[in-house]
Design a protein around this motif. Structure first.
Motif, PDB file in Angstrom:
ATOM      1  N   LYS A 179       0.832  -1.207   0.000  1.00 36.63           N
ATOM      2  CA  LYS A 179       0.000   0.000   0.000  1.00 36.63           C
ATOM      3  C   LYS A 179       0.865   1.255   0.000  1.00 36.63           C
ATOM      4  CE  LYS A 179      -4.065  -2.060   2.126  1.00 36.63           C
ATOM      5  NZ  LYS A 179      -4.971  -2.076   3.277  1.00 36.63           N
ATOM      6  N   THR A 180       1.952   1.225   0.739  1.00 36.47           N
ATOM      7  CA  THR A 180       2.873   2.366   0.769  1.00 36.47           C
ATOM      8  C   THR A 180       3.488   2.593  -0.605  1.00 36.47           C
ATOM      9  OG1 THR A 180       3.392   1.908   3.085  1.00 36.47           O
ATOM     10  CG2 THR A 180       4.913   3.334   1.889  1.00 36.47           C
ATOM     11  N   GLU A 181       3.894   1.541  -1.280  1.00 34.00           N
ATOM     12  CA  GLU A 181       4.446   1.661  -2.629  1.00 34.00           C
ATOM     13  C   GLU A 181       3.401   2.221  -3.588  1.00 34.00           C
ATOM     14  OE1 GLU A 181       6.063  -2.068  -3.912  1.00 34.00           O
ATOM     15  OE2 GLU A 181       7.449  -2.179  -2.217  1.00 34.00           O
ATOM     16  N   PHE A 182       2.160   1.715  -3.479  1.00 34.30           N
ATOM     17  CA  PHE A 182       1.091   2.207  -4.336  1.00 34.30           C
ATOM     18  C   PHE A 182       0.858   3.699  -4.106  1.00 34.30           C
ATOM     19  CE2 PHE A 182      -3.406   3.325  -4.714  1.00 34.30           C
ATOM     20  CZ  PHE A 182      -3.584   3.128  -6.075  1.00 34.30           C
ATOM     21  N   LEU A 183       0.790   4.098  -2.840  1.00 37.13           N
ATOM     22  CA  LEU A 183       0.566   5.509  -2.522  1.00 37.13           C
ATOM     23  C   LEU A 183       1.722   6.379  -3.014  1.00 37.13           C
ATOM     24  CD1 LEU A 183      -0.985   5.312   1.051  1.00 37.13           C
ATOM     25  CD2 LEU A 183      -2.125   5.963  -1.071  1.00 37.13           C
ATOM     26  N   THR A 184       2.946   5.886  -2.910  1.00 36.01           N
ATOM     27  CA  THR A 184       4.106   6.636  -3.383  1.00 36.01           C
ATOM     28  C   THR A 184       4.039   6.811  -4.896  1.00 36.01           C
ATOM     29  OG1 THR A 184       5.443   5.785  -1.570  1.00 36.01           O
ATOM     30  CG2 THR A 184       6.624   6.709  -3.442  1.00 36.01           C
ATOM     31  N   GLU A 185       3.694   5.759  -5.613  1.00 33.56           N
ATOM     32  CA  GLU A 185       3.559   5.842  -7.072  1.00 33.56           C
ATOM     33  C   GLU A 185       2.448   6.817  -7.458  1.00 33.56           C
ATOM     34  OE1 GLU A 185       2.977   1.899  -8.579  1.00 33.56           O
ATOM     35  OE2 GLU A 185       4.911   1.209  -7.821  1.00 33.56           O
ATOM     36  N   ARG A 186       1.335   6.715  -6.767  1.00 35.62           N
ATOM     37  CA  ARG A 186       0.208   7.605  -7.057  1.00 35.62           C
ATOM     38  C   ARG A 186       0.583   9.058  -6.764  1.00 35.62           C
ATOM     39  NH1 ARG A 186      -3.301   9.408  -9.990  1.00 35.62           N
ATOM     40  NH2 ARG A 186      -5.227  10.114  -9.069  1.00 35.62           N
ATOM     41  N   TYR A 187       1.278   9.290  -5.666  1.00 33.17           N
ATOM     42  CA  TYR A 187       1.726  10.644  -5.327  1.00 33.17           C
ATOM     43  C   TYR A 187       2.628  11.193  -6.430  1.00 33.17           C
ATOM     44  CZ  TYR A 187       4.346  14.404  -3.155  1.00 33.17           C
ATOM     45  OH  TYR A 187       4.944  15.610  -2.913  1.00 33.17           O
ATOM     46  N   ASN A 188       3.560  10.380  -6.917  1.00 30.86           N
ATOM     47  CA  ASN A 188       4.464  10.822  -7.978  1.00 30.86           C
ATOM     48  C   ASN A 188       3.699  11.138  -9.262  1.00 30.86           C
ATOM     49  OD1 ASN A 188       6.814  10.737  -6.443  1.00 30.86           O
ATOM     50  ND2 ASN A 188       7.147   8.570  -6.868  1.00 30.86           N
ATOM     51  N   GLU A 189       2.678  10.360  -9.593  1.00 28.87           N
ATOM     52  CA  GLU A 189       1.851  10.646 -10.770  1.00 28.87           C
ATOM     53  C   GLU A 189       1.135  11.983 -10.612  1.00 28.87           C
ATOM     54  OE1 GLU A 189      -0.969   7.608 -11.858  1.00 28.87           O
ATOM     55  OE2 GLU A 189       0.510   6.030 -11.498  1.00 28.87           O
ATOM     56  N   VAL A 190       0.546  12.188  -9.454  1.00 24.85           N
ATOM     57  CA  VAL A 190      -0.175  13.445  -9.199  1.00 24.85           C
ATOM     58  C   VAL A 190       0.788  14.624  -9.242  1.00 24.85           C
ATOM     59  CG1 VAL A 190      -1.464  14.725  -7.437  1.00 24.85           C
ATOM     60  CG2 VAL A 190      -2.046  12.348  -7.925  1.00 24.85           C
ATOM     61  N   LEU A 191       1.977  14.445  -8.681  1.00 19.69           N
ATOM     62  CA  LEU A 191       2.977  15.513  -8.688  1.00 19.69           C
ATOM     63  C   LEU A 191       3.404  15.858 -10.109  1.00 19.69           C
ATOM     64  CD1 LEU A 191       4.677  17.381  -6.919  1.00 19.69           C
ATOM     65  CD2 LEU A 191       6.419  15.586  -6.846  1.00 19.69           C
ATOM     66  N   ARG A 192       3.604  14.849 -10.949  1.00 19.84           N
ATOM     67  CA  ARG A 192       3.950  15.104 -12.356  1.00 19.84           C
ATOM     68  C   ARG A 192       2.815  15.855 -13.056  1.00 19.84           C
ATOM     69  NH1 ARG A 192       6.288   9.966 -11.900  1.00 19.84           N
ATOM     70  NH2 ARG A 192       4.393   8.956 -12.677  1.00 19.84           N
ATOM     71  N   GLY A 193       1.580  15.442 -12.793  1.00 18.54           N
ATOM     72  CA  GLY A 193       0.432  16.129 -13.385  1.00 18.54           C
ATOM     73  C   GLY A 193       0.337  17.573 -12.929  1.00 18.54           C
ATOM     74  N   LYS A 194       0.589  17.802 -11.660  1.00 18.38           N
ATOM     75  CA  LYS A 194       0.544  19.171 -11.116  1.00 18.38           C
ATOM     76  C   LYS A 194       1.625  20.031 -11.756  1.00 18.38           C
ATOM     77  CE  LYS A 194       1.119  21.704  -6.760  1.00 18.38           C
ATOM     78  NZ  LYS A 194       2.400  22.354  -6.926  1.00 18.38           N
ATOM     79  N   THR A 195       2.822  19.497 -11.863  1.00 18.90           N
ATOM     80  CA  THR A 195       3.929  20.237 -12.476  1.00 18.90           C
ATOM     81  C   THR A 195       3.602  20.580 -13.926  1.00 18.90           C
ATOM     82  OG1 THR A 195       5.491  19.093 -11.029  1.00 18.90           O
ATOM     83  CG2 THR A 195       6.402  20.176 -12.970  1.00 18.90           C
TER      84      THR A 195
END
Length: 97
Positions: A15-31
């Motif tokens: 779950k931590t890995e999934f959340l980290t991946e999802r966070y990175n996707e959202v961060l890329r989208g925000k950027t």
């Protein structure tokens, strides 16, 4: 009991890995979105300046190209020319200081 603890830790890790991946996707989208917003703001600024210049041209052409002026057109033209002369005088005085 140790087996249950091991399984719980593995689930938490996944779950931590999934959340980290999802966070990175959202961060890329925000950027990406922020870069696009900045680009669009620059475009808006450029277009607003172009609109301002075109409005000035229209105003100047209206003053210059009145073929058969009536009294109202003459007064309007004089007012515009007076405004332009005042702006020029203001610029000259600012440059002289």
């Amino acid at each position: 009991m140790a087996s249950d603890l091991q399984q719980t830790l593995q689930r938490i890790s996944r779950k931590t890995e999934f959340l980290t991946e999802r966070y990175n996707e959202v961060l890329r989208g925000k950027t990406s979105a922020e870069a696009r917003v900045k680009e669009l703001e620059q475009t808006v600024t450029r277009l607003n300046e172009e609109i301002r210049q075109l409005k000035s041209r229209i105003e100047y052409l209206t003053v210059v190209t009145i073929a058969h002026p009536d009294r109202r057109d003459v007064e309007s033209s004089r007012a515009k020319l007076t405004k332009l002369v005042r702006e020029i005088d203001r610029c000259i005085s600012e440059l002289s200081e």
